[in-house]
Design a protein around this motif. Structure first.
Motif, PDB file in Angstrom:
ATOM      1  N   PHE A  95       0.854  -1.192   0.000  1.00 21.12           N
ATOM      2  CA  PHE A  95       0.000   0.000   0.000  1.00 21.12           C
ATOM      3  C   PHE A  95       0.892   1.246   0.000  1.00 21.12           C
ATOM      4  CE2 PHE A  95      -2.095  -3.410   2.401  1.00 21.12           C
ATOM      5  CZ  PHE A  95      -3.272  -3.564   1.672  1.00 21.12           C
ATOM      6  N   PRO A  96       1.496   1.573  -1.133  1.00 21.86           N
ATOM      7  CA  PRO A  96       2.482   2.664  -1.183  1.00 21.86           C
ATOM      8  C   PRO A  96       1.905   4.047  -0.894  1.00 21.86           C
ATOM      9  CG  PRO A  96       1.955   1.871  -3.391  1.00 21.86           C
ATOM     10  CD  PRO A  96       1.347   0.901  -2.436  1.00 21.86           C
ATOM     11  N   SER A  97       0.591   4.214  -0.990  1.00 18.66           N
ATOM     12  CA  SER A  97       0.001   5.534  -0.751  1.00 18.66           C
ATOM     13  C   SER A  97      -0.222   5.824   0.730  1.00 18.66           C
ATOM     14  CB  SER A  97      -1.338   5.658  -1.489  1.00 18.66           C
ATOM     15  OG  SER A  97      -2.265   4.703  -1.007  1.00 18.66           O
ATOM     16  N   LEU A  98      -0.032   4.819   1.588  1.00 19.55           N
ATOM     17  CA  LEU A  98      -0.221   5.029   3.021  1.00 19.55           C
ATOM     18  C   LEU A  98       0.956   5.809   3.604  1.00 19.55           C
ATOM     19  CD1 LEU A  98      -1.606   1.582   4.288  1.00 19.55           C
ATOM     20  CD2 LEU A  98      -2.876   3.682   3.816  1.00 19.55           C
ATOM     21  N   PRO A  99       0.698   6.565   4.676  1.00 26.47           N
ATOM     22  CA  PRO A  99       1.786   7.335   5.301  1.00 26.47           C
ATOM     23  C   PRO A  99       2.664   6.442   6.167  1.00 26.47           C
ATOM     24  CG  PRO A  99      -0.237   7.640   6.534  1.00 26.47           C
ATOM     25  CD  PRO A  99      -0.602   6.814   5.330  1.00 26.47           C
ATOM     26  N   HIS A 100       3.812   6.954   6.543  1.00 25.35           N
ATOM     27  CA  HIS A 100       4.665   6.243   7.492  1.00 25.35           C
ATOM     28  C   HIS A 100       3.998   6.260   8.871  1.00 25.35           C
ATOM     29  CE1 HIS A 100       8.200   5.640   4.923  1.00 25.35           C
ATOM     30  NE2 HIS A 100       7.883   6.810   4.380  1.00 25.35           N
ATOM     31  N   GLY A 101       4.385   5.303   9.707  1.00 27.71           N
ATOM     32  CA  GLY A 101       3.814   5.241  11.048  1.00 27.71           C
ATOM     33  C   GLY A 101       2.561   4.394  11.121  1.00 27.71           C
ATOM     34  N   CYS A 102       2.476   3.349  10.298  1.00 28.04           N
ATOM     35  CA  CYS A 102       1.308   2.467  10.324  1.00 28.04           C
ATOM     36  C   CYS A 102       1.724   1.079  10.808  1.00 28.04           C
ATOM     37  CB  CYS A 102       0.651   2.379   8.951  1.00 28.04           C
ATOM     38  SG  CYS A 102       1.769   1.979   7.608  1.00 28.04           S
ATOM     39  N   SER A 103       0.748   0.311  11.233  1.00 27.98           N
ATOM     40  CA  SER A 103       0.986  -1.057  11.678  1.00 27.98           C
ATOM     41  C   SER A 103      -0.046  -1.952  11.019  1.00 27.98           C
ATOM     42  CB  SER A 103       0.883  -1.161  13.206  1.00 27.98           C
ATOM     43  OG  SER A 103      -0.415  -0.789  13.647  1.00 27.98           O
ATOM     44  N   GLY A 104       0.179  -3.254  11.076  1.00 25.07           N
ATOM     45  CA  GLY A 104      -0.801  -4.123  10.438  1.00 25.07           C
ATOM     46  C   GLY A 104      -0.443  -5.588  10.524  1.00 25.07           C
ATOM     47  N   HIS A 105      -1.377  -6.416  10.053  1.00 26.31           N
ATOM     48  CA  HIS A 105      -1.214  -7.862  10.092  1.00 26.31           C
ATOM     49  C   HIS A 105      -1.671  -8.486   8.779  1.00 26.31           C
ATOM     50  CE1 HIS A 105      -1.148  -6.906  14.376  1.00 26.31           C
ATOM     51  NE2 HIS A 105      -0.605  -8.091  14.592  1.00 26.31           N
ATOM     52  N   LEU A 106      -1.032  -9.574   8.438  1.00 24.39           N
ATOM     53  CA  LEU A 106      -1.501 -10.454   7.372  1.00 24.39           C
ATOM     54  C   LEU A 106      -2.180 -11.620   8.073  1.00 24.39           C
ATOM     55  CD1 LEU A 106      -1.496 -11.220   4.313  1.00 24.39           C
ATOM     56  CD2 LEU A 106       0.591 -12.530   4.782  1.00 24.39           C
ATOM     57  N   LEU A 107      -3.455 -11.851   7.772  1.00 26.18           N
ATOM     58  CA  LEU A 107      -4.201 -12.852   8.520  1.00 26.18           C
ATOM     59  C   LEU A 107      -5.119 -13.658   7.623  1.00 26.18           C
ATOM     60  CD1 LEU A 107      -7.337 -11.287   9.892  1.00 26.18           C
ATOM     61  CD2 LEU A 107      -5.446  -9.720   9.528  1.00 26.18           C
ATOM     62  N   THR A 108      -5.401 -14.866   8.068  1.00 22.16           N
ATOM     63  CA  THR A 108      -6.386 -15.716   7.409  1.00 22.16           C
ATOM     64  C   THR A 108      -7.589 -15.823   8.326  1.00 22.16           C
ATOM     65  OG1 THR A 108      -4.689 -17.006   6.266  1.00 22.16           O
ATOM     66  CG2 THR A 108      -6.872 -17.997   6.473  1.00 22.16           C
ATOM     67  N   THR A 109      -8.728 -15.400   7.822  1.00 23.08           N
ATOM     68  CA  THR A 109      -9.941 -15.402   8.632  1.00 23.08           C
ATOM     69  C   THR A 109     -11.082 -16.013   7.827  1.00 23.08           C
ATOM     70  OG1 THR A 109     -11.390 -14.023  10.008  1.00 23.08           O
ATOM     71  CG2 THR A 109     -10.626 -13.071   7.922  1.00 23.08           C
ATOM     72  N   LEU A 110     -12.289 -15.865   8.313  1.00 20.56           N
ATOM     73  CA  LEU A 110     -13.464 -16.426   7.656  1.00 20.56           C
ATOM     74  C   LEU A 110     -14.307 -15.315   7.051  1.00 20.56           C
ATOM     75  CD1 LEU A 110     -14.559 -18.985  10.404  1.00 20.56           C
ATOM     76  CD2 LEU A 110     -13.183 -19.435   8.377  1.00 20.56           C
ATOM     77  N   VAL A 111     -14.883 -15.600   5.911  1.00 18.20           N
ATOM     78  CA  VAL A 111     -15.848 -14.695   5.290  1.00 18.20           C
ATOM     79  C   VAL A 111     -17.162 -15.452   5.150  1.00 18.20           C
ATOM     80  CG1 VAL A 111     -16.454 -13.378   3.225  1.00 18.20           C
ATOM     81  CG2 VAL A 111     -14.101 -13.360   4.073  1.00 18.20           C
ATOM     82  N   VAL A 112     -18.235 -14.814   5.596  1.00 17.61           N
ATOM     83  CA  VAL A 112     -19.570 -15.407   5.527  1.00 17.61           C
ATOM     84  C   VAL A 112     -20.398 -14.563   4.563  1.00 17.61           C
ATOM     85  CG1 VAL A 112     -21.610 -16.081   6.836  1.00 17.61           C
ATOM     86  CG2 VAL A 112     -19.353 -16.183   7.919  1.00 17.61           C
ATOM     87  N   SER A 113     -20.690 -15.097   3.394  1.00 14.50           N
ATOM     88  CA  SER A 113     -21.427 -14.348   2.373  1.00 14.50           C
ATOM     89  C   SER A 113     -22.916 -14.340   2.719  1.00 14.50           C
ATOM     90  CB  SER A 113     -21.221 -14.974   0.995  1.00 14.50           C
ATOM     91  OG  SER A 113     -19.846 -14.999   0.657  1.00 14.50           O
ATOM     92  N   PRO A 114     -23.483 -13.174   3.042  1.00 17.68           N
ATOM     93  CA  PRO A 114     -24.882 -13.134   3.492  1.00 17.68           C
ATOM     94  C   PRO A 114     -25.886 -13.562   2.432  1.00 17.68           C
ATOM     95  CG  PRO A 114     -24.020 -10.921   3.176  1.00 17.68           C
ATOM     96  CD  PRO A 114     -22.857 -11.847   3.068  1.00 17.68           C
ATOM     97  N   ASN A 115     -25.546 -13.409   1.137  1.00 19.20           N
ATOM     98  CA  ASN A 115     -26.486 -13.825   0.092  1.00 19.20           C
ATOM     99  C   ASN A 115     -26.702 -15.335   0.088  1.00 19.20           C
ATOM    100  OD1 ASN A 115     -23.762 -14.145  -0.886  1.00 19.20           O
ATOM    101  ND2 ASN A 115     -24.597 -14.460  -2.939  1.00 19.20           N
TER     102      ASN A 115
END
Length: 286
Positions: free
Chosen positions: A153-173
């Motif tokens: 995400f090159p457009s984000l400013p310096h001073g950010c934090s984050g995670h790469l994660l595997t989670t669940l998605v529940v499609s409401p349709n």
């Protein structure tokens, strides 16, 4: 913003016997929480009671029908106007929910229910030192360095934090019709009706479970129950990446996209205290 509330009941020997033998249970609200609660009550209580879902909106009319459906619980809301923090009980509910969705994922009904795994990014800025709650239980979750984040995400400013994660998605349709099918097949009853006060229901039901979502604060008269309004778009996903990304920036504008097998959800906004469910052109410009 969902909660459970049992109505005050006058204690009497006759009523106590009635509740034990054959309680009349009403679930208020037919969104994902309402239907999930109704189905779970059927599983636990079996034929010992009749479960009725009462709501003024069902299926595609509900806000649940257009939810993004990505399982990403937060320790606290990142925008002003909300001061609550997730309690120990709340964390237990999150874990129970995650385990329930995981059991569906590993069942033969996963595709019909619209439950699948997805790996993606959760980025926060300004820098947040505390580890998010989901890092304690997700199967895969790795903290990213700032250089890794900026490379994606090159457009984000310096001073950010984050995670790469595997989670669940529940499609409401898919998930909403799947829940409704299970509820009906277990002899569940549905009534389309708008309820303005619990008092309307006291003579009809022994137990009332409040899952009304947007109307919960108004129905209970509790000003601490505050809704959070979001607005999203669904777009064709034929050329989209199989991933998701959330950018929590501490404002009412929270960019994200979530891939699903049928469409990609693009958002989003988080307007605290807003109950208007109509599409807003002004919100689209945020």
């Amino acid at each position: 913003m969902h909660f459970l509330q049992v109505t005050p009941i006058k204690i009497s020997q006759h009523l106590a016997v009635t509740i034990i033998m054959s309680p009349r249970v009403c679930v208020l609200g037919a969104g994902i929480i309402g239907l999930s609660c109704a189905v779970r009550l059927q599983e636990v209580l079996g034929h010992r009671c009749l479960i009725t879902v009462v709501a003024d909106k069902f299926g595609k009319e509900t806000t649940s029908a257009i939810a993004a459906g990505c399982f990403r619980p937060q320790d606290a809301a990142p925008v002003s106007g909300y001061t609550g923090r997730r309690s120990a009980v709340g964390k237990d509910i999150v874990l129970l929910s995650y385990n329930q969705y995981t059991s569906i994922l590993h069942s033969e009904e996963a595709e019909e229910a619209g439950v699948h795994k997805l790996t993606g990014y959760h980025i926060r800025y300004p820098l947040v030192g505390k580890e998010p709650f989901y890092a304690t239980f997700l199967e895969k979750c790795r903290k990213l360095s700032e250089s890794e984040i900026l490379s994606v995400f090159p457009s984000l400013p310096h001073g950010c934090s984050g995670h790469l994660l595997t989670t669940l998605v529940v499609s409401p349709n898919k998930y909403m019709p799947w829940l409704a099918k299970r509820f009906i097949s277990n002899c569940g009853k549905s009534i389309k009706r708008r309820v303005e006060s619990f008092c309307e229901m006291w003579d009809e039901y022994d137990i009332i479970v409040n899952c009304t979502g947007l109307s919960a604060g108004q129905l209970t008269g509790d000003p601490s129950i505050v809704p959070s309004r979001g607005q999203v778009m669904r777009v064709d996903n034929s050329s989209g990446k199989h991933t998701f990304a959330y950018i929590d920036n501490g404002t009412e504008r929270m960019p994200y996209y979530i891939w699903t097998p049928d469409y990609t959800v693009i958002g989003g906004t988080k307007l605290i205290g807003c109950t208007d469910s109509r599409v807003s052109k002004m919100t689209m410009t945020l």
